[in-house]
Structures are given as C-alpha cells and as structure tokens.
Write an enzyme that holds these catalytic residues in place. Structure first.
Site, PDB file in Angstrom:
ATOM      1  N   THR A 105      -4.479 -30.925  -3.454  1.00  0.00           N
ATOM      2  CA  THR A 105      -3.397 -30.034  -3.894  1.00  0.00           C
ATOM      3  C   THR A 105      -3.096 -28.904  -2.917  1.00  0.00           C
ATOM      4  O   THR A 105      -1.980 -28.381  -2.898  1.00  0.00           O
ATOM      5  CB  THR A 105      -3.746 -29.407  -5.257  1.00  0.00           C
ATOM      6  OG1 THR A 105      -4.960 -28.663  -5.149  1.00  0.00           O
ATOM      7  CG2 THR A 105      -3.897 -30.485  -6.319  1.00  0.00           C
ATOM      8  N   ASP A 106      -4.071 -28.508  -2.091  1.00  0.00           N
ATOM      9  CA  ASP A 106      -3.907 -27.299  -1.280  1.00  0.00           C
ATOM     10  C   ASP A 106      -2.744 -27.379  -0.303  1.00  0.00           C
ATOM     11  O   ASP A 106      -2.009 -26.404  -0.117  1.00  0.00           O
ATOM     12  CB  ASP A 106      -5.201 -26.975  -0.524  1.00  0.00           C
ATOM     13  CG  ASP A 106      -6.262 -26.374  -1.425  1.00  0.00           C
ATOM     14  OD1 ASP A 106      -5.932 -25.997  -2.566  1.00  0.00           O
ATOM     15  OD2 ASP A 106      -7.432 -26.280  -0.998  1.00  0.00           O
TER      16      ASP A 106
ATOM     17  N   THR B 244      -9.035 -33.442  -4.221  1.00  0.00           N
ATOM     18  CA  THR B 244      -9.767 -33.255  -5.470  1.00  0.00           C
ATOM     19  C   THR B 244      -9.720 -34.503  -6.335  1.00  0.00           C
ATOM     20  O   THR B 244     -10.684 -34.817  -7.040  1.00  0.00           O
ATOM     21  CB  THR B 244      -9.189 -32.061  -6.251  1.00  0.00           C
ATOM     22  OG1 THR B 244      -9.360 -30.873  -5.480  1.00  0.00           O
ATOM     23  CG2 THR B 244      -9.868 -31.882  -7.597  1.00  0.00           C
TER      24      THR B 244
END
Length: 319
Positions: free
Chosen positions: A99-100, A20
């Site tokens: 971030t995942d 992101t």
C-alpha cells in the site's frame, strides 16, 4: 450504473510484487509487526477458494515491501504488463502490491501504458497471516473488475472501492479503507461481486503508450533524478541548493494551499530553474488542485499530487 462482471474464457493474469497482502507475522493477532512480501502470489491465489473457477495466469515479478519500490522493478513490471496485455487470450490483469507506494506504481503504469484493457492493482492493510485478512476479498474484487466488460486503464481496488490511478492516494495509516480519490471521488464500487460505476474509466491511448514504453525501454542505468521539497513555515533554502549542487534534474515542490511558497524557498527554486533544473508546483493539500495564474513563475502539476507530479516530470525528462 450497475452490472455483474461477465465471465469469459479469456484469462486474467495476476502479477505479484509483494507487500502487506503477502506479509507474514509471528502471531495472527499482529497486524502491524509483520514482514511484508513473504507469501508467494501463487500461494495467495491458492488460498482464495472463490478464485478456483477462474482462468488465471499467475507470475511473481518481485517480492518486496512497497516502501522499497524502485525504478528497476517499475520497468520490469511495465514490460510484463505490456507483454500480457498484447495477448488476445488475456482479458485483463491484477497486480498485488504493497500500500505504501501503490498510488505511485498505479500512476506510473497508467502513464506509460495507457491500457485499453483493465489493469487492477490491489493490496491489503493486514498481512496474510492475520485473523481476518482483507487481502482475499480485495483479490476477488480486483478479478471482478478485471473481468468487467468495458473496463480499461489502471485502477486500484481496495475495501470494495475502485479508484482511478490519477486521483488515488493512501490517506490512512492502518484502517482497511485506507485509499481515497479526493474531491474526484472513486470510479465505483464492488458490491457482492457487482460493479457499480460512478464515472467513466481512464482513457486509453495507443500512441502515448508506445511513446512512453519506448522512453522507459531506452533508459539504461540511472533514470532522470527528480526530488520533492516542501514549503512550510520557516523553511530554509539549503535543501534546494544542495540538491542542485548534487546534480538533480527536476524538483517538485509540495506547496502550501493554492501553490504558494515561502519566500526563501521560492527564491532558491528560481535559482534552480535559472540553472536548468525543471521545477513544478504541486500542493501539499490532499484535495483540490493548484489553480494557475498568468504571472506564475513555475508551472503547476495539473492536479497531480507531489509524488505523481514527480513521476510525470521524470517521464518528461526522459529523452
């Protein structure tokens, strides 16, 4: 304790992997309908004036949405990090990441590298095209941690917090401070460029690093397959049976509470263990750890979350 990060002539290496933080949306007001991994890490760095005076080496390792992170990228990333850490002129490293799966990559790198220098993963919850992107400040904070005298090991920097690779988890779907270290708490905070430590950095181990890197380097093709199953009300034994029939080498079970298991799932896992599949119990609770008992049928994850226990088991199965 509180101290300012110390500037030096040594280099900070920034590796980009996408995410992101490198995301792009059609509209600046859109913080969820973006496409991750669109902006190069070089462009990200150029877009942060506060980094202009830093001595940096910037390299793109991959460009993906971290939900699609895979073993080949991990192996490549570990190799590049090991390469740069071995250079005397490098003080520390920053890795931009989605971030995942950030917590998984951080734990993997700590497990195989045990670095004596700082390796700081950072990220963003808003894309680079946002009206108020959080990535630039996170990058500045990450470089401050990588510059900090005495810093070592793999950490995660996000929203002004420093988290250790072993404990950090993503705990929120969209807020800026989406990461937490459970009851262990963060390693510290970055406050206006200053580092305030609450506890010590992760330990380094040259012996463990060399052995772990050798394992990863020796894997050609498929890594040992380890999957995660969960215990819940009314769970069936079918998933475990299918995974065993499909050749799985290890299973991590996200158990309820203190490692408790539904009787049907426990029975199928016992059958898997008897068939030679390694089974490890973790808890699906975000805080606390499984407290072992003398009569436990399955070993516990030693406080690791299910996704990190999976990585640890994969590395154990590498021969």
């Amino acid at each position: 304790m509180q101290a300012k990060s110390h500037m030096s002539n040594k280099k900070i290496v920034i590796l980009g992997t996408g995410g992101t933080i490198a995301g792009s949306a059609t509209h600046a007001s859109d913080n969820i309908g973006y496409k991750a991994g669109q902006v190069s890490v070089s462009d990200l760095v150029r877009g942060v004036p506060a980094l202009a005076q830093e001595s940096l080496v910037v390299e793109q390792v991959s460009q993906l949405d971290s939900k699609d992170m895979d073993f080949s990228v991990w192996a490549q990333l570990a190799g590049r990090v090991a390469h740069f850490l071995a250079l005397d002129e490098v003080q520390g490293m920053v890795i931009t990441h989605g971030t995942d799966t950030l917590e998984e990559t951080a734990f993997f790198l700590q497990s195989v590298l045990h670095p004596e220098k700082p390796v700081v993963l950072t990220c963003a919850m808003r894309p680079a095209t946002s009206l108020a992107p959080d990535g630039p400040q996170n990058m500045v904070d990450a470089v401050a941690v990588a510059r900090y005298a005495g810093a070592r090991g793999v950490s995660v920097v996000c929203a002004g917090e420093i988290h250790g690779a072993r404990d950090v988890q993503k705990v929120h779907t969209y807020r800026l401070n989406a990461f937490d270290s459970g009851d262990a708490g963060p390693l510290g905070y970055i406050e206006n460029g200053q580092i305030r430590l609450l506890r010590d950095w992760l330990p380094a181990s040259v012996t463990a690093r060399d052995a772990s890197l050798a394992k990863v380097a020796g894997i050609h093709g498929e890594w040992p397959r380890v999957d995660i199953v969960m215990s819940y009300a009314g769970v069936s034994s079918a998933a475990v049976q299918l995974l065993v029939a499909d050749g799985v080498k290890g299973l991590v079970v996200a158990a309820t509470g203190n490692g408790t298991l539904h009787h049907a799932l426990e029975s199928s896992l016992q059958g898997a263990q008897a068939a030679g599949v390694r089974v490890v119990r973790a808890s699906r609770c975000p805080q606390g750890r499984v407290l072992a008992k003398a009569d436990d049928v399955f070993p516990d994850s030693r406080g690791l979350s299910p996704v990190k226990a999976r990585i640890a088991l994969m590395l154990e199965l590498m021969v």
